[in-house]
Design a protein around this motif. Structure first.
Motif, mmCIF file in Angstrom:
data_model
loop_
_atom_site.group_PDB
_atom_site.id
_atom_site.type_symbol
_atom_site.label_atom_id
_atom_site.label_comp_id
_atom_site.label_asym_id
_atom_site.label_seq_id
_atom_site.Cartn_x
_atom_site.Cartn_y
_atom_site.Cartn_z
ATOM 1 N N TYR A 86 33.316 19.350 -44.487
ATOM 2 C CA TYR A 86 34.435 18.488 -44.845
ATOM 3 C C TYR A 86 34.236 17.132 -44.188
ATOM 4 C CZ TYR A 86 39.487 17.830 -45.741
ATOM 5 O OH TYR A 86 40.705 17.417 -46.210
ATOM 6 N N MET A 87 34.320 16.069 -44.963
ATOM 7 C CA MET A 87 34.216 14.724 -44.386
ATOM 8 C C MET A 87 35.502 13.961 -44.675
ATOM 9 S SD MET A 87 30.815 12.458 -44.771
ATOM 10 C CE MET A 87 30.895 10.798 -44.137
ATOM 11 N N PHE A 88 36.209 13.620 -43.620
ATOM 12 C CA PHE A 88 37.524 12.996 -43.766
ATOM 13 C C PHE A 88 37.407 11.495 -44.029
ATOM 14 C CE2 PHE A 88 38.078 16.635 -41.011
ATOM 15 C CZ PHE A 88 39.211 17.240 -41.522
ATOM 16 N N GLN A 89 38.536 10.926 -44.385
ATOM 17 C CA GLN A 89 38.605 9.480 -44.573
ATOM 18 C C GLN A 89 38.531 8.773 -43.214
ATOM 19 O OE1 GLN A 89 42.061 8.316 -46.732
ATOM 20 N NE2 GLN A 89 41.535 6.158 -46.709
ATOM 21 N N ALA A 90 39.311 9.283 -42.279
ATOM 22 C CA ALA A 90 39.344 8.668 -40.954
ATOM 23 C C ALA A 90 38.147 9.162 -40.137
ATOM 24 C CB ALA A 90 40.636 9.061 -40.256
ATOM 25 N N ASP A 91 37.817 8.414 -39.099
ATOM 26 C CA ASP A 91 36.752 8.847 -38.200
ATOM 27 C C ASP A 91 37.129 10.174 -37.574
ATOM 28 O OD1 ASP A 91 34.851 6.981 -38.418
ATOM 29 O OD2 ASP A 91 35.413 5.822 -36.649
ATOM 30 N N SER A 92 36.197 11.119 -37.596
ATOM 31 C CA SER A 92 36.544 12.405 -36.995
ATOM 32 C C SER A 92 35.557 12.769 -35.892
ATOM 33 C CB SER A 92 36.555 13.480 -38.082
ATOM 34 O OG SER A 92 35.320 13.451 -38.755
ATOM 35 N N LEU A 93 34.877 11.743 -35.350
ATOM 36 C CA LEU A 93 33.925 12.037 -34.273
ATOM 37 C C LEU A 93 34.669 12.224 -32.962
ATOM 38 C CD1 LEU A 93 31.142 9.413 -35.080
ATOM 39 C CD2 LEU A 93 31.285 11.809 -35.790
ATOM 40 N N MET A 94 34.058 13.013 -32.076
ATOM 41 C CA MET A 94 34.665 13.187 -30.752
ATOM 42 C C MET A 94 34.205 12.029 -29.877
ATOM 43 S SD MET A 94 34.040 17.272 -30.554
ATOM 44 C CE MET A 94 32.623 17.331 -31.639
ATOM 45 N N PRO A 95 35.155 11.179 -29.431
ATOM 46 C CA PRO A 95 34.756 9.950 -28.731
ATOM 47 C C PRO A 95 34.076 10.205 -27.393
ATOM 48 C CG PRO A 95 37.169 10.190 -28.791
ATOM 49 C CD PRO A 95 36.603 11.294 -29.624
ATOM 50 N N TRP A 96 34.296 11.377 -26.815
ATOM 51 C CA TRP A 96 33.715 11.662 -25.500
ATOM 52 C C TRP A 96 32.312 12.267 -25.600
ATOM 53 C CZ3 TRP A 96 37.601 14.283 -27.944
ATOM 54 C CH2 TRP A 96 37.358 15.615 -28.246
ATOM 55 N N LYS A 97 31.822 12.420 -26.822
ATOM 56 C CA LYS A 97 30.483 12.992 -26.993
ATOM 57 C C LYS A 97 29.543 11.954 -27.608
ATOM 58 C CE LYS A 97 31.617 17.896 -27.773
ATOM 59 N NZ LYS A 97 30.867 18.602 -26.738
ATOM 60 N N SER A 98 28.276 12.019 -27.219
ATOM 61 C CA SER A 98 27.267 11.116 -27.795
ATOM 62 C C SER A 98 27.056 11.458 -29.267
ATOM 63 C CB SER A 98 25.947 11.268 -27.043
ATOM 64 O OG SER A 98 25.420 12.559 -27.318
ATOM 65 N N ALA A 99 26.351 10.574 -29.974
ATOM 66 C CA ALA A 99 26.055 10.826 -31.386
ATOM 67 C C ALA A 99 25.344 12.173 -31.529
ATOM 68 C CB ALA A 99 25.183 9.699 -31.939
ATOM 69 N N LEU A 100 24.352 12.404 -30.663
ATOM 70 C CA LEU A 100 23.587 13.653 -30.742
ATOM 71 C C LEU A 100 24.510 14.864 -30.532
ATOM 72 C CD1 LEU A 100 20.440 14.561 -30.836
ATOM 73 C CD2 LEU A 100 20.906 15.226 -28.491
ATOM 74 N N ASP A 101 25.360 14.780 -29.519
ATOM 75 C CA ASP A 101 26.233 15.925 -29.221
ATOM 76 C C ASP A 101 27.272 16.128 -30.321
ATOM 77 O OD1 ASP A 101 24.827 16.413 -26.976
ATOM 78 O OD2 ASP A 101 26.229 15.432 -25.605
ATOM 79 N N ASN A 102 27.726 15.026 -30.920
ATOM 80 C CA ASN A 102 28.655 15.166 -32.046
ATOM 81 C C ASN A 102 28.003 15.927 -33.191
ATOM 82 O OD1 ASN A 102 31.466 13.939 -32.351
ATOM 83 N ND2 ASN A 102 30.442 12.398 -31.095
ATOM 84 N N VAL A 103 26.750 15.580 -33.486
ATOM 85 C CA VAL A 103 26.061 16.213 -34.620
ATOM 86 C C VAL A 103 25.723 17.670 -34.298
ATOM 87 C CG1 VAL A 103 24.022 16.084 -36.113
ATOM 88 C CG2 VAL A 103 25.194 13.993 -35.445
ATOM 89 N N ALA A 104 25.381 17.926 -33.033
ATOM 90 C CA ALA A 104 24.976 19.285 -32.648
ATOM 91 C C ALA A 104 26.167 20.228 -32.479
ATOM 92 C CB ALA A 104 24.177 19.227 -31.352
ATOM 93 N N ALA A 105 27.369 19.664 -32.330
ATOM 94 C CA ALA A 105 28.537 20.470 -31.936
ATOM 95 C C ALA A 105 28.781 21.683 -32.839
ATOM 96 C CB ALA A 105 29.786 19.586 -31.895
ATOM 97 N N GLY A 106 28.682 21.473 -34.153
ATOM 98 C CA GLY A 106 28.970 22.565 -35.090
ATOM 99 C C GLY A 106 27.986 23.711 -34.924
ATOM 100 N N LEU A 107 26.725 23.375 -34.669
ATOM 101 C CA LEU A 107 25.707 24.419 -34.491
ATOM 102 C C LEU A 107 25.965 25.189 -33.200
ATOM 103 C CD1 LEU A 107 22.387 22.605 -35.502
ATOM 104 C CD2 LEU A 107 23.851 24.055 -36.909
ATOM 105 N N LEU A 108 26.303 24.446 -32.126
ATOM 106 C CA LEU A 108 26.570 25.100 -30.843
ATOM 107 C C LEU A 108 27.744 26.059 -30.978
ATOM 108 C CD1 LEU A 108 26.127 22.083 -28.399
ATOM 109 C CD2 LEU A 108 24.589 24.037 -28.717
ATOM 110 N N PHE A 109 28.752 25.604 -31.739
ATOM 111 C CA PHE A 109 29.942 26.423 -31.968
ATOM 112 C C PHE A 109 29.560 27.736 -32.656
ATOM 113 C CE2 PHE A 109 33.776 27.511 -34.453
ATOM 114 C CZ PHE A 109 34.677 27.616 -33.404
ATOM 115 N N GLU A 110 28.544 27.660 -33.507
ATOM 116 C CA GLU A 110 28.099 28.868 -34.219
ATOM 117 C C GLU A 110 27.137 29.711 -33.394
ATOM 118 O OE1 GLU A 110 26.396 27.439 -37.849
ATOM 119 O OE2 GLU A 110 28.349 27.363 -38.842
ATOM 120 N N GLY A 111 26.832 29.260 -32.191
ATOM 121 C CA GLY A 111 25.993 30.065 -31.305
ATOM 122 C C GLY A 111 24.507 29.753 -31.370
#
Ligand SMILES: Nc1ncnc2c1ncn2[C@@H]1O[C@H](COP(=O)(O)OP(=O)(O)OP(=O)(O)O)[C@@H](O)[C@H]1O
Ligand SMILES: [Mg+2]
Length: 273
Positions: A86-111
């Motif tokens: 899902y890609m929202f209209q508004a920015d949905s990045l986590m401001p406290w995480k780097s670009a790399l960590d934002n992109v990796a977050a979903g995979l980490l969540f899945e283990g």
């Protein structure tokens, strides 16, 4: 025949609101039938407030319809749509995480193990042209770059369905066209089902296989459906000056125009009762 990736059947959505103690209801959409085939790129256009985001939220499983059914690859949708990104209209990045960590977050969540997640995130950032920006935080990236990160964040999980809500509308026209072409290239390679919401008819036509026009609300529903037979691969800025594009634009606008005017009139009535 393969199952539709998304099938909305007889969908209605009625919101109940509490205006200082007085309950009122508003039926945003009613009698909506809409399908997106596996690998198909479908855009929904319609006047502001007609219920486009509502339909997308229902396809994502974030909102339950008041009537009708949502099926995903032939199965009734229960809870969140796990096959969709899902890609929202508004920015949905986590401001406290780097670009790399934002992109990796979903995979980490899945283990997925940390090292592998970081490697795959790096590859995705490269794919959206952000090599060298891995350690930047969202507030140190331009609006266009943030959208690229968001796109990598959505696509890294390789969803079978991509849901996008006015994802590029906040961008300037040049960046927007770059992003549209990038999305089309990525889509062309993998052919996922895309449900793309936009108020921009040029964008809808240049990207899609099919454009669905919604009526103004209340009880908004599809009032036109147009197959976009422009050849692929497409360059969104080049395709917009072709005679066939202009023909399609004229045909769709003739249906959409009146609804847009009704939509504006309604919004004004809401503001000045
Ligand atoms: N939670 C809610 N409670 C009450 N009314 C709502 C709620 N969510 C949406 N609506 C109303 O339902 C209608 C459809 O909203 P929706 O956000 O789906 O429209 P939209 O087509 O996406 O509009 P836009 O193009 O402006 O993004 C609007 O009139 C809106 O005011
Ligand atoms: Mg919306």
């Amino acid at each position: 025949m393969s199952q539709a990736a998304i099938e909305l059947k007889g969908i209605a959505c009625t919101f109940v609101s509490d205006d200082s103690g007085t309950l009122s209801t508003y039926t945003a959409v009613k009698n909506v039938d809409l399908t997106v085939a596996d690998g198909e790129f479908v855009s929904v256009v319609g006047p502001t407030g007609c219920g486009k985001s509502t339909l997308l939220n229902m396809s994502a499983g974030l909102l339950e319809p008041s009537a009708g059914t949502v099926s995903i690859f032939g199965e009734p949708l229960v809870g969140l749509n796990r096959r969709a990104g899902y890609m929202f209209q508004a920015d949905s990045l986590m401001p406290w995480k780097s670009a790399l960590d934002n992109v990796a977050a979903g995979l980490l969540f899945e283990g997925v193990p940390e090292k592998e997640a970081a490697q795959r995130a790096r590859e995705w950032l490269a794919r959206v042209g952000l090599t060298g920006f891995e350690d930047r935080y969202p507030h140190h990236l331009s609006g266009g770059m943030r959208k690229r990160v968001a796109m990598a964040q959505t696509l890294i999980k390789d969803p079978d369905i991509i849901l996008m809500d006015e994802s590029f509308s906040a961008l300037d026209i040049q960046t927007r066209q770059l992003m549209e072409n990038e999305l089309l290239n990525l889509w062309q390679a993998k052919r996922k089902a895309v449900l793309f919401i936009t108020h921009d008819l040029d964008e809808a036509i240049s990207m899609s296989d099919r454009v669905v026009v919604m009526s103004a609300g209340p009880e908004s529903h599809p009032i036109g459906e147009f197959t976009i037979d422009l050849p692929r691969p497409r360059d969104v800025s080049e395709v917009r000056v072709t005679p066939r594009f202009i023909e399609l634009h004229t045909a769709i606008w003739s249906v959409l125009r009146e609804e847009v005017l009704k939509g504006y009139a309604q919004q004004q009535r809401k503001v000045q009762p």
